[in-house]
Write a protein that holds these residues in place. Structure first.
Motif, short mmCIF file in Angstrom:
data_model
loop_
_atom_site.label_atom_id
_atom_site.label_comp_id
_atom_site.label_asym_id
_atom_site.label_seq_id
_atom_site.Cartn_x
_atom_site.Cartn_y
_atom_site.Cartn_z
N UNK A 100 7.49 -3.78 10.75
CA UNK A 100 7.10 -2.65 9.90
C UNK A 100 7.10 -3.05 8.43
N UNK A 101 8.06 -3.88 8.02
CA UNK A 101 8.09 -4.35 6.63
C UNK A 101 6.87 -5.20 6.32
N UNK A 102 6.47 -6.04 7.27
CA UNK A 102 5.27 -6.85 7.07
C UNK A 102 4.04 -5.96 6.90
N UNK A 103 3.93 -4.94 7.74
CA UNK A 103 2.81 -4.00 7.63
C UNK A 103 2.83 -3.28 6.28
N UNK A 104 4.02 -2.89 5.83
CA UNK A 104 4.13 -2.17 4.56
C UNK A 104 3.71 -3.05 3.39
N UNK A 105 4.13 -4.31 3.40
CA UNK A 105 3.79 -5.23 2.30
C UNK A 105 2.28 -5.47 2.25
N UNK A 106 1.69 -5.77 3.42
CA UNK A 106 0.24 -6.02 3.44
C UNK A 106 -0.55 -4.75 3.12
N UNK A 107 -0.09 -3.61 3.62
CA UNK A 107 -0.75 -2.36 3.30
C UNK A 107 -0.67 -2.04 1.82
N UNK A 108 0.49 -2.31 1.22
CA UNK A 108 0.65 -2.08 -0.22
C UNK A 108 -0.28 -2.98 -1.02
N UNK A 109 -0.37 -4.24 -0.63
CA UNK A 109 -1.26 -5.17 -1.34
C UNK A 109 -2.71 -4.70 -1.25
N UNK A 110 -3.12 -4.25 -0.07
CA UNK A 110 -4.50 -3.81 0.12
C UNK A 110 -4.80 -2.56 -0.70
N UNK A 111 -3.97 -1.53 -0.55
CA UNK A 111 -4.25 -0.26 -1.22
C UNK A 111 -4.01 -0.34 -2.73
N UNK A 112 -3.02 -1.11 -3.16
CA UNK A 112 -2.77 -1.23 -4.60
C UNK A 112 -3.92 -1.95 -5.29
N UNK A 113 -4.44 -2.99 -4.67
CA UNK A 113 -5.56 -3.71 -5.30
C UNK A 113 -6.80 -2.82 -5.36
N UNK A 114 -7.02 -2.01 -4.32
CA UNK A 114 -8.16 -1.08 -4.33
C UNK A 114 -7.95 0.02 -5.37
N UNK A 115 -6.73 0.50 -5.49
CA UNK A 115 -6.44 1.53 -6.49
C UNK A 115 -6.63 1.01 -7.91
N UNK A 116 -6.20 -0.22 -8.16
CA UNK A 116 -6.37 -0.80 -9.49
C UNK A 116 -7.84 -1.10 -9.78
N UNK A 117 -8.58 -1.49 -8.75
CA UNK A 117 -10.02 -1.70 -8.93
C UNK A 117 -10.69 -0.39 -9.35
N UNK A 118 -10.32 0.69 -8.69
CA UNK A 118 -10.88 2.00 -9.02
C UNK A 118 -10.50 2.41 -10.44
N UNK A 119 -9.21 2.28 -10.76
CA UNK A 119 -8.72 2.73 -12.06
C UNK A 119 -9.22 1.85 -13.20
N UNK A 120 -9.50 0.58 -12.91
CA UNK A 120 -9.88 -0.35 -13.95
C UNK A 120 -11.36 -0.41 -14.23
#
Length: 267
Positions: free
Chosen positions: A162-182
């Motif tokens: 579950x921790x592995x899924x959370x880290x990879x999910x965070x990386x995916x969604x955070x990068x997409x969120x920053x792309x949108x915001x930037x």
């Protein structure tokens, strides 16, 4: 008289200035600490990060039990992994995108652009802050789920998976969120981030398994929301590694991080 600088008998002060940027990892840690404090002070972000997932969990469990909705197992056991995935998406995508978008509007990101912190350092600092907030989310949501009778059946391997899924999910969604915001204006980021969040919440196979969506379930497998939900369910229900969904998250994380690093505008 004080001896001339550099001459015989000159005194070397321990407080002599040493101009230069701090090491990269130290910059990232400092940025992550600042971002964490800002996120924890923002009531609106905490609302998205905690209140909505809690309401989804409690409302889903109560609604399924009272409404006689049939799931693949007990409602709390089926919904809890999806709600944990939803919490990751809430913080890493929606909250981060909106906060960063308004930071650009108010000129904060522009000031960071004048510092030695590169775009990749800003990305990693924000992801570090998101991971810290997600620890708080996980503790609260797990406590609520246990109070509702949740009984995780993944065994001892469930937590690291579950921790592995959370880290990879965070990386995916955070990068997409920053792309949108930037790349968009703050108002557009606010509208699109909330719209995407609602669409993925309803039809992104994050709360419920893809099998609940009938024939479209196979197509949803390419979405990061469905991949994150599948990875959490595989870990916490079956105690297995969902290689396919994790690979989908890695691809989204690489694409999003590459695009955000290249296209992110400081103002």
């Amino acid at each position: 008289m004080t001896p001339a600088s550099g001459g015989p008998g000159a005194v070397t002060s321990p407080f002599s200035p040493a101009p230069g940027a701090a090491p990269y990892l130290r910059q990232v840690r400092a940025q992550a600490r600042m971002e964490t404090r800002l996120m924890l002070r923002n009531g609106e972000q905490l609302l998205v990060a905690l209140v909505i997932p809690i309401l989804a969990l409690v409302g889903g469990v109560v609604g399924a039990e009272r409404g006689g909705i049939e799931l693949d197992g007990r409602a709390v056991d089926v919904l809890t992994p999806g709600v944990l995935a939803l919490a990751v998406m809430s913080t890493a995508f929606t909250s981060l995108a909106i906060a960063t978008g308004f930071e650009r509007r108010y000129g904060l990101i522009k000031r960071l652009g004048a510092s030695p912190l590169p775009r990749s350092g800003l990305l990693l600092g924000k992801i570090g802050a998101v991971l810290t907030v997600q620890v708080v989310q996980a503790v609260v949501l797990v406590a609520v789920a246990l109070a509702l009778g949740w009984s995780p059946s993944g065994g001892w391997v469930a937590l690291p998976l579950a921790l592995l899924a959370a880290v990879l999910g965070t990386a995916a969604f955070a990068s997409l969120g920053l792309l949108l915001a930037g790349t968009l204006r703050a108002e557009a980021t606010l509208a699109i981030a909330n719209l995407v969040y609602l669409l993925l919440l309803v039809g992104g196979a994050v709360l419920l398994p893809r099998s609940s969506y009938g024939g479209v379930g196979e197509l949803l497998a390419v979405l990061p929301s469905a991949a994150l939900g599948d990875a959490f369910r595989a870990a916490l229900v079956d105690g297995s590694l969902a290689a396919g969904p994790l690979l989908v998250l890695v691809v989204w994380a690489l694409l999003g991080a590459t695009a955000a690093t290249r296209l992110f505008r400081w103002e």
